[in-house]
Write an enzyme that holds these catalytic residues in place. Structure first.
Site, PDB file in Angstrom:
ATOM      1  N   PRO A 186     -26.049  35.866  55.735  1.00 26.14           N
ATOM      2  CA  PRO A 186     -25.335  36.413  54.484  1.00 26.14           C
ATOM      3  C   PRO A 186     -24.087  37.544  54.716  1.00 26.14           C
ATOM      4  CG  PRO A 186     -27.725  37.389  54.615  1.00 26.14           C
ATOM      5  CD  PRO A 186     -27.432  36.251  55.709  1.00 26.14           C
ATOM      6  N   ASP A 187     -23.596  37.725  53.689  1.00 24.97           N
ATOM      7  CA  ASP A 187     -22.417  38.820  53.756  1.00 24.97           C
ATOM      8  C   ASP A 187     -23.087  39.832  52.913  1.00 24.97           C
ATOM      9  OD1 ASP A 187     -22.042  38.026  51.146  1.00 24.97           O
ATOM     10  OD2 ASP A 187     -20.080  37.557  51.208  1.00 24.97           O
ATOM     11  N   PHE A 188     -22.164  41.000  52.695  1.00 30.48           N
ATOM     12  CA  PHE A 188     -22.966  42.234  51.901  1.00 30.48           C
ATOM     13  C   PHE A 188     -23.343  41.884  50.765  1.00 30.48           C
ATOM     14  CE2 PHE A 188     -21.234  45.397  55.517  1.00 30.48           C
ATOM     15  CZ  PHE A 188     -22.400  45.374  56.155  1.00 30.48           C
ATOM     16  N   ARG A 189     -22.698  40.720  50.200  1.00 33.62           N
ATOM     17  CA  ARG A 189     -22.934  40.418  48.649  1.00 33.62           C
ATOM     18  C   ARG A 189     -23.775  39.403  48.349  1.00 33.62           C
ATOM     19  NH1 ARG A 189     -16.920  40.895  46.738  1.00 33.62           N
ATOM     20  NH2 ARG A 189     -16.407  42.654  48.013  1.00 33.62           N
TER      21      ARG A 189
ATOM     22  N   GLN B 116     -14.790  40.422  62.696  1.00 33.97           N
ATOM     23  CA  GLN B 116     -15.380  41.610  62.424  1.00 33.97           C
ATOM     24  C   GLN B 116     -17.060  41.302  62.350  1.00 33.97           C
ATOM     25  OE1 GLN B 116     -14.017  43.613  58.572  1.00 33.97           O
ATOM     26  NE2 GLN B 116     -13.096  41.696  58.650  1.00 33.97           N
ATOM     27  N   ASN B 117     -17.217  40.056  62.742  1.00 34.45           N
ATOM     28  CA  ASN B 117     -18.832  39.430  62.924  1.00 34.45           C
ATOM     29  C   ASN B 117     -19.286  39.683  64.159  1.00 34.45           C
ATOM     30  OD1 ASN B 117     -18.094  38.741  60.317  1.00 34.45           O
ATOM     31  ND2 ASN B 117     -18.057  36.477  60.856  1.00 34.45           N
TER      32      ASN B 117
ATOM     33  N   ASP C 277     -21.869  37.832  65.154  1.00 34.87           N
ATOM     34  CA  ASP C 277     -22.845  36.771  65.212  1.00 34.87           C
ATOM     35  C   ASP C 277     -22.667  35.902  66.463  1.00 34.87           C
ATOM     36  OD1 ASP C 277     -20.877  35.443  64.254  1.00 34.87           O
ATOM     37  OD2 ASP C 277     -21.487  35.395  62.332  1.00 34.87           O
TER      38      ASP C 277
ATOM     39  N   HIS D 108     -16.196  44.398  66.305  1.00 33.28           N
ATOM     40  CA  HIS D 108     -17.695  45.199  66.110  1.00 33.28           C
ATOM     41  C   HIS D 108     -18.691  44.965  66.961  1.00 33.28           C
ATOM     42  CE1 HIS D 108     -16.208  45.945  61.530  1.00 33.28           C
ATOM     43  NE2 HIS D 108     -15.563  46.780  62.322  1.00 33.28           N
TER      44      HIS D 108
ATOM     45  N   CYS E 222     -28.113  51.147  75.584  1.00 31.95           N
ATOM     46  CA  CYS E 222     -28.688  52.397  75.241  1.00 31.95           C
ATOM     47  C   CYS E 222     -27.814  53.263  74.644  1.00 31.95           C
ATOM     48  CB  CYS E 222     -29.050  53.046  76.586  1.00 31.95           C
ATOM     49  SG  CYS E 222     -29.994  54.420  76.606  1.00 31.95           S
TER      50      CYS E 222
ATOM     51  N   CYS F 224     -27.534  56.524  77.678  1.00 34.22           N
ATOM     52  CA  CYS F 224     -26.619  56.448  78.969  1.00 34.22           C
ATOM     53  C   CYS F 224     -25.725  55.310  79.304  1.00 34.22           C
ATOM     54  CB  CYS F 224     -27.751  56.232  79.897  1.00 34.22           C
ATOM     55  SG  CYS F 224     -28.503  54.779  80.354  1.00 34.22           S
TER      56      CYS F 224
ATOM     57  N   CYS G 216     -34.793  51.456  77.293  1.00 31.07           N
ATOM     58  CA  CYS G 216     -33.803  51.334  78.691  1.00 31.07           C
ATOM     59  C   CYS G 216     -34.531  51.311  79.741  1.00 31.07           C
ATOM     60  CB  CYS G 216     -32.720  52.575  78.213  1.00 31.07           C
ATOM     61  SG  CYS G 216     -31.641  52.620  79.632  1.00 31.07           S
TER      62      CYS G 216
ATOM     63  N   GLY H 127     -12.364  35.109  54.978  1.00 31.44           N
ATOM     64  CA  GLY H 127     -13.822  35.421  54.537  1.00 31.44           C
ATOM     65  C   GLY H 127     -14.050  36.925  54.805  1.00 31.44           C
ATOM     66  N   THR H 128     -13.192  37.687  54.370  1.00 29.09           N
ATOM     67  CA  THR H 128     -13.312  39.224  54.513  1.00 29.09           C
ATOM     68  C   THR H 128     -12.871  39.943  53.447  1.00 29.09           C
ATOM     69  OG1 THR H 128     -12.836  41.138  55.681  1.00 29.09           O
ATOM     70  CG2 THR H 128     -11.069  39.542  55.903  1.00 29.09           C
ATOM     71  N   SER H 129     -13.555  40.951  52.990  1.00 31.39           N
ATOM     72  CA  SER H 129     -13.318  41.677  51.990  1.00 31.39           C
ATOM     73  C   SER H 129     -12.053  42.678  51.997  1.00 31.39           C
ATOM     74  CB  SER H 129     -14.649  42.424  51.079  1.00 31.39           C
ATOM     75  OG  SER H 129     -15.061  43.265  52.303  1.00 31.39           O
TER      76      SER H 129
ATOM     77  N   GLU I 214     -12.851  34.571  46.385  1.00 36.54           N
ATOM     78  CA  GLU I 214     -12.225  35.080  45.544  1.00 36.54           C
ATOM     79  C   GLU I 214     -11.370  36.130  46.036  1.00 36.54           C
ATOM     80  OE1 GLU I 214     -15.805  38.494  44.920  1.00 36.54           O
ATOM     81  OE2 GLU I 214     -16.121  36.729  44.216  1.00 36.54           O
TER      82      GLU I 214
HETATM   83  P1  NAD Z   1     -17.916  41.481  53.293  1.00 40.47           P
HETATM   84  O1  NAD Z   1     -19.546  40.946  53.076  1.00 40.47           O
HETATM   85  O2  NAD Z   1     -17.238  42.909  52.746  1.00 40.47           O
HETATM   86  O3  NAD Z   1     -17.091  40.389  52.525  1.00 40.47           O
HETATM   87  C1  NAD Z   1     -17.422  38.973  52.752  1.00 40.47           C
HETATM   88  C2  NAD Z   1     -16.050  38.083  51.948  1.00 40.47           C
HETATM   89  O4  NAD Z   1     -16.192  36.794  52.225  1.00 40.47           O
HETATM   90  C3  NAD Z   1     -15.837  38.455  50.566  1.00 40.47           C
HETATM   91  O5  NAD Z   1     -14.651  38.691  50.215  1.00 40.47           O
HETATM   92  C4  NAD Z   1     -16.302  37.038  49.963  1.00 40.47           C
HETATM   93  O6  NAD Z   1     -15.708  36.695  48.903  1.00 40.47           O
HETATM   94  C5  NAD Z   1     -16.112  36.120  51.234  1.00 40.47           C
HETATM   95  N1  NAD Z   1     -16.745  34.892  51.380  1.00 40.47           N
HETATM   96  C6  NAD Z   1     -18.162  34.919  51.103  1.00 40.47           C
HETATM   97  N2  NAD Z   1     -18.626  33.588  51.362  1.00 40.47           N
HETATM   98  C7  NAD Z   1     -17.457  32.928  51.737  1.00 40.47           C
HETATM   99  C8  NAD Z   1     -17.413  31.641  51.809  1.00 40.47           C
HETATM  100  N3  NAD Z   1     -18.226  30.449  51.937  1.00 40.47           N
HETATM  101  N4  NAD Z   1     -15.844  31.059  51.916  1.00 40.47           N
HETATM  102  C9  NAD Z   1     -15.086  31.938  51.675  1.00 40.47           C
HETATM  103  N5  NAD Z   1     -15.280  33.439  51.408  1.00 40.47           N
HETATM  104  C10 NAD Z   1     -16.463  33.472  51.405  1.00 40.47           C
HETATM  105  O7  NAD Z   1     -17.584  41.299  54.890  1.00 40.47           O
HETATM  106  P2  NAD Z   1     -16.438  41.913  55.704  1.00 40.47           P
HETATM  107  O8  NAD Z   1     -15.303  41.991  55.045  1.00 40.47           O
HETATM  108  O9  NAD Z   1     -16.674  40.958  57.026  1.00 40.47           O
HETATM  109  O10 NAD Z   1     -17.044  43.309  56.099  1.00 40.47           O
HETATM  110  C11 NAD Z   1     -18.378  43.689  55.977  1.00 40.47           C
HETATM  111  C12 NAD Z   1     -18.830  44.194  57.333  1.00 40.47           C
HETATM  112  O11 NAD Z   1     -20.159  43.509  57.779  1.00 40.47           O
HETATM  113  C13 NAD Z   1     -18.106  43.703  58.564  1.00 40.47           C
HETATM  114  O12 NAD Z   1     -17.795  44.937  59.343  1.00 40.47           O
HETATM  115  C14 NAD Z   1     -18.974  43.053  59.515  1.00 40.47           C
HETATM  116  O13 NAD Z   1     -19.052  43.350  60.985  1.00 40.47           O
HETATM  117  C15 NAD Z   1     -20.150  43.144  58.935  1.00 40.47           C
HETATM  118  N6  NAD Z   1     -21.236  41.870  58.830  1.00 40.47           N
HETATM  119  C16 NAD Z   1     -21.086  40.721  59.777  1.00 40.47           C
HETATM  120  C17 NAD Z   1     -21.970  39.784  59.487  1.00 40.47           C
HETATM  121  C18 NAD Z   1     -21.731  38.617  60.468  1.00 40.47           C
HETATM  122  O14 NAD Z   1     -21.681  39.020  61.815  1.00 40.47           O
HETATM  123  N7  NAD Z   1     -21.792  37.329  60.225  1.00 40.47           N
HETATM  124  C19 NAD Z   1     -22.663  39.494  58.370  1.00 40.47           C
HETATM  125  C20 NAD Z   1     -22.655  40.644  57.426  1.00 40.47           C
HETATM  126  C21 NAD Z   1     -21.870  41.772  57.553  1.00 40.47           C
END
Ligand code: NAD
Length: 247
Positions: free
Chosen positions: A33-36, A101-102, A104, A119, A127, A130, A148, A188-190, A216
């Protein structure tokens, strides 16, 4: 939409330097999941507390509960068609690097070679006292935070928590790539988490074309985006790569 994808495809086919900036949205269709996302990890664990280094320092055992879940989720996730489309674009010689930014590891598992981990990566442990690094396999991580082997302190995943610095090399390399880029795919980033959010702005200031893929519109859409491709990236990115192949 098909016309918009074809226009974007032509721009990337003709570009001598294209990079991608990806965010949590590209992995949502892999089950992370993303943050939303409704009902996801982040509705149970407030990221302001659980993803902040101060929260970890205050109570590492509490934060490790969330980390166990996150590591389990990323370990079991598979790259989706959007990750695979970017790996194909690199293979075709049309994508110089993915700045992600992921945490994973899914770009690497999809076959992308030049991935800048802005990130960090949840598949390594570090650790905080150290700095020693370990592979998670070195520990029997079940429900107790690993310690550690050198100084005995609790380890954390090698990811950048809010409140921590971006790894120097990743920051420098990303800023250089952004300055030289003719096209940036913002996927796929806000685009609100700084300094990753500055990458498309640096590129735009140097004359780059910005193509955004998202469900969006975001804060950058009305300001610097030239082409906005709306929809699930698991669908739009493979279509985009097919459109390039058809040119
Ligand atoms: P964010 O959660 O702020 O935004 C996600 C964006 O992706 C939104 O704009 C949303 O509308 C869009 N989105 C969601 N599902 C989608 C889809 N199927 N197709 C197209 N667009 C889609 O995420 P962010 O901008 O990456 O920033 C949040 C922080 O959270 C980052 O620093 C990241 O490191 C971290 N994070 C990483 C993971 C991961 O590694 N997978 C997961 C959650 C958060």
């Amino acid at each position: 939409m098909d016309d918009v994808i074809r226009t974007a495809a032509k721009i990337v086919k003709d570009s001598i330097s294209t990079i991608a900036l990806t965010g949590a949205g590209i992995s949502v269709e892999s089950g992370i999941p993303d943050f939303r996302s409704a009902g996801g990890l982040w509705t149970r664990y407030n990221p302001e507390e659980y993803a902040h280094i101060d929260g970890f320092r205050r109570n590492p055992r509490k934060i490790w509960k969330m980390i166990f879940e996150l590591m389990d989720m990323t370990r079991n996730a598979m790259p989706n068609p959007a990750h695979i489309a970017l790996a194909q674009l690199e293979e075709m010689g049309l994508l110089k690097a993915v700045i992600t930014q992921n945490i994973d590891n899914l770009h690497q598992r999809a076959g992308s070679k030049n991935v800048i981990e802005f990130h960090g990566n949840s598949e390594r442990l570090q650790c905080i006292y150290c700095g020693a690094e370990y592979a998670p396999e070195e520990f029997d991580i079940i429900d107790e935070p690993p310690q550690c082997k050198k100084c005995g302190e609790i380890l954390k995943p090698s990811v950048v928590f809010f409140g921590e610095m971006i790894p120097h090399n990743a920051l420098m390399e990303s800023q250089n790539l952004a300055s030289d880029a003719r096209v940036v795919l913002v996927i796929g980033t806000s685009a609100v988490v700084y300094p990753a959010s500055s990458i498309p702005h640096i590129a735009k200031a140097n004359g780059a074309y910005i193509i955004e893929f998202n469900l969006e519109k975001t804060v950058i859409t009305p300001i610097i985006t030239d082409i906005f491709i709306q929809g699930k990236v698991g669908e739009t990115l493979p279509k985009f790569v097919e459109a390039i192949k058809a040119l």
